[in-house]
Motif scaffolding. Structure first.
Motif, PDB file in Angstrom:
ATOM      1  N   TYR B 240      -3.399   3.130  -0.766  1.00 60.70           N
ATOM      2  CA  TYR B 240      -2.546   4.376  -0.817  1.00 60.70           C
ATOM      3  C   TYR B 240      -1.525   3.825  -0.107  1.00 60.70           C
ATOM      4  O   TYR B 240      -0.331   4.631  -0.159  1.00 60.70           O
ATOM      5  N   GLY B 253      -8.081   5.000  -3.951  1.00 62.63           N
ATOM      6  CA  GLY B 253      -6.928   5.583  -3.202  1.00 62.63           C
ATOM      7  C   GLY B 253      -5.509   4.535  -3.756  1.00 62.63           C
ATOM      8  O   GLY B 253      -4.405   5.778  -3.907  1.00 62.63           O
ATOM      9  N   ALA B 257      -2.918   8.252  -4.228  1.00 63.84           N
ATOM     10  CA  ALA B 257      -1.671   7.645  -4.072  1.00 63.84           C
ATOM     11  C   ALA B 257      -0.225   7.637  -5.476  1.00 63.84           C
ATOM     12  O   ALA B 257       0.564   8.484  -5.141  1.00 63.84           O
TER      13      ALA B 257
END
Lengths: 307, 300
Positions: B240, B253, B257
């Protein structure tokens, strides 16, 4: 008590020393220096730069210089920002991080304790189950997921709160970041508190208090609260550490000008000096917070002191 | 425990000794009766199947754009059941592929952490004395520092390499494992068979790897199961922030993001990967908790 505090303080010195040493050598022994950019510098310029930053000296000497500087509060130069060195950048960001982190800490502790007591009193009834599912949600949802969801609900759909930014530090700008930062810790603290409270409520001295005819309120507040708080207190040190690292994400998502955002920007720009300085600063802060919590714990629990 | 056996009707009773249940069978039975843990197992199997087989069954690739469908919301008619992103890439394919990467990272990192943690803990516990003190003090010190900082430091220095990410997370996530293994080793090294091995002249590494570590499987498996969700969460946290898996490769992740940046206009880009991540974490957590409760009933 004072002796314990002193002893405990002395143990932080090797911790910090190892932390600084490990960070320094990870950075220095890695392939490539800070000036090996995509466009190579002229050798003469590079030599001058390295001389300026003491990079041309033997490693051991560099290490000694760096540790000496850190001891004087100088965390070294930033390799990408010309106007500020690391310590100055940290000084700029620190107030924001402390406000967000401190507020989240207080809220997490207060709500966590209250929710834990509530869960223990309503054990295995529906309020406990509702609480348990909220706790599970708080444990499972990472902050980088919670933040956009909160932004979407409270910022965009309902329009109650701003989606990001610091504004003038008004309360409504702080609410969402603090909530995102605090929620996982409310969950963890309330779980600890609930378990400890249930255990204490089953102990003999509580039965005595009950047989004297005391009501639940005074029993919990006057007799059960202090012993049940012990596991929560021992969690406060790690929690402070998690809050600091957690604020890295929260500051990035909400666009707050704290240390965390400087850190991420520096890391993404590969600003070695800034990253190293910030990591060391974080570690000193966390070790100090742990120290405070441990001393607090010893003050509450005489058994720890006498060991 | 011996002699307890269940028989449906009396006619079946034979006079041979009733079969006892081993601790392991007992634990397995407890695990199977744990509804949350079994739900976790089913969900995890479905996710693993979807992540391993799924991408090859889909008509779309995780990295190639569908030129006729940009920013399409989820629909059945277009064939993009989860919609597409700004570049016209099918979100279902990307989510499944991301799940695969997240699982792979978690698996390798857990393996690394188990190898380091078990070896370190077993040596500390077996050698004892000063060496043990020094080794565990080292663990205590690293423990006091948030390892995410070390991971970010490593990612900055060595560049954003996925394999390094595996190793870095695993190499820093072994501390609790080392503590648990050391504790167990301390009690195992008092046993007679260790003494016998030592008397027969076996070397220290041989005793540790052949006689101590095989007897640690139970606690190691339980704790490894509890480590996996932590590593999944860490990996998506790093991705992220932009330190983990890089485009065009993707992980949950990374997807979250990029979805979070555009969630006001294309909310599905956030919801689907987020749903997968939460399901994955929940199932892993339930399995880990279930294993712990099954093998260590006093912790209820």
């Amino acid at each position: 008590m004072l002796l314990y505090a002193l002893k405990r303080f002395l143990t932080t010195i090797p911790v910090l020393w190892i932390a600084i040493t490990v960070c320094f050598f990870i950075l220095r022994l890695s392939p490539g220096g800070p000036f090996d950019g995509e466009r190579p510098l002229p050798p003469a310029v590079k030599q001058n730069l390295e001389a300026h930053y003491n990079l041309d000296k033997p490693l051991v000497q560099q290490y000694a210089i760096y540790v000496g500087n850190v001891l004087q509060g100088d965390l070294g130069p930033s390799f990408t920002s010309e106007d500020f060195n690391v310590a100055e950048q940290l000084k700029l960001g620190l107030p924001y991080t402390i406000i967000i982190g401190g507020a989240a800490f207080i809220i997490a502790v207060l709500f966590g304790i209250l929710a834990g007591i509530y869960g223990a009193l309503w054990r295995n009834a529906w309020p406990d189950y509702v609480l348990a599912s909220i706790i599970l949600l708080g444990l499972i949802l990472p902050s980088f997921l919670l933040a956009p969801i909160f932004q979407l609900i409270f910022g965009v759909e309902l329009g109650w709160l701003p989606v990001g930014g610091w504004g003038d530090g008004e309360l409504r700008y702080i609410v969402l970041p603090v909530a995102v930062l605090a929620l996982p810790h409310i969950a963890r603290i309330s779980r600890l508190m609930r378990g400890a409270m249930i255990e204490v409520l089953h102990s003999n001295f509580i039965r005595t208090a009950r047989s004297k005819g005391l009501n639940t309120g005074p029993i919990v507040l006057r007799h059960a609260l202090k012993p049940a708080l012990m596991p929560v207190v021992s969690y406060l040190g790690p929690a402070a550490g998690y809050l600091l690292t957690g604020s890295i994400v929260v500051e990035t998502i909400f666009g707050l000008p704290g240390i965390g955002r400087y850190f991420i920007n520096a890391a993404l720009n590969r600003d070695y000096g800034m990253v190293l300085g910030t990591v060391i600063f974080y570690m000193v802060l966390i070790v100090m917070l742990n120290l405070i919590v441990d001393i607090l714990y010893a003050w509450l629990d005489p058994k720890v002191r006498s060991q | 425990m011996i002699g307890r056996s269940y028989r449906e009707n009396a006619a079946d009773i034979d006079l041979t000794a009733p079969k006892g249940r081993s601790l392991k069978q007992d634990a397995l039975r407890r695990f199977r009766n744990n509804k949350a843990a079994m739900t976790g197992v089913v969900l995890l199997i479905l996710l693993i199947l979807a992540a391993s087989v799924g991408p090859s069954l889909l008509p779309f690739n995780y990295e190639d754009p569908d030129w006729s469908a940009f920013r399409v919301p989820p629909s059945i008619e277009s064939g993009h059941y989860f919609g597409t992103d700004q570049n016209g890439r099918d979100l279902l394919a990307r989510t499944l592929y991301g799940t695969r990467i997240s699982l792979a990272v978690a698996l390798v990192a857990t393996l690394v952490s188990v190898v380091i943690g078990v070896t370190f803990g077993a040596f500390a516990g077996y050698l004892g004395g000063r060496i043990d003190q020094a080794m565990m003090r080292f663990v205590d010190i690293i423990y006091a520092l948030p390892y995410i900082l070390f991971v970010i430091l490593l990612m900055v220095i060595f560049g954003r390499n996925v394999f390094l990410l595996f190793a870095a997370i695993g190499a820093l996530e072994w501390l609790t494992m080392a503590r648990i293994v050391r504790g167990q080793t301390l009690s195992i090294r008092q046993r007679e068979y260790i003494e016998a091995a030592r008397a027969s002249g076996q070397s220290t590494p041989a005793i540790i790897f052949r006689h101590i570590i095989p007897n640690l499987v139970g606690p190691v498996v339980i704790y490894a199961a509890l480590t996996v969700p932590e590593i999944v969460a860490t990996e998506s946290f790093l991705s992220y922030l932009g330190f983990g898996v890089q485009e065009p490769l993707t992980s949950l992740g990374t997807l979250i993001a990029s979805g979070a940046n555009v969630f006001e206009v294309m909310p599905w880009l956030l919801w689907f990967p987020a749903g997968f991540l939460v399901t994955l974490l929940l199932s892993l957590l339930f399995i880990g908790d279930g294993l712990r409760d099954a093998f260590d009933p006093k912790d209820h």
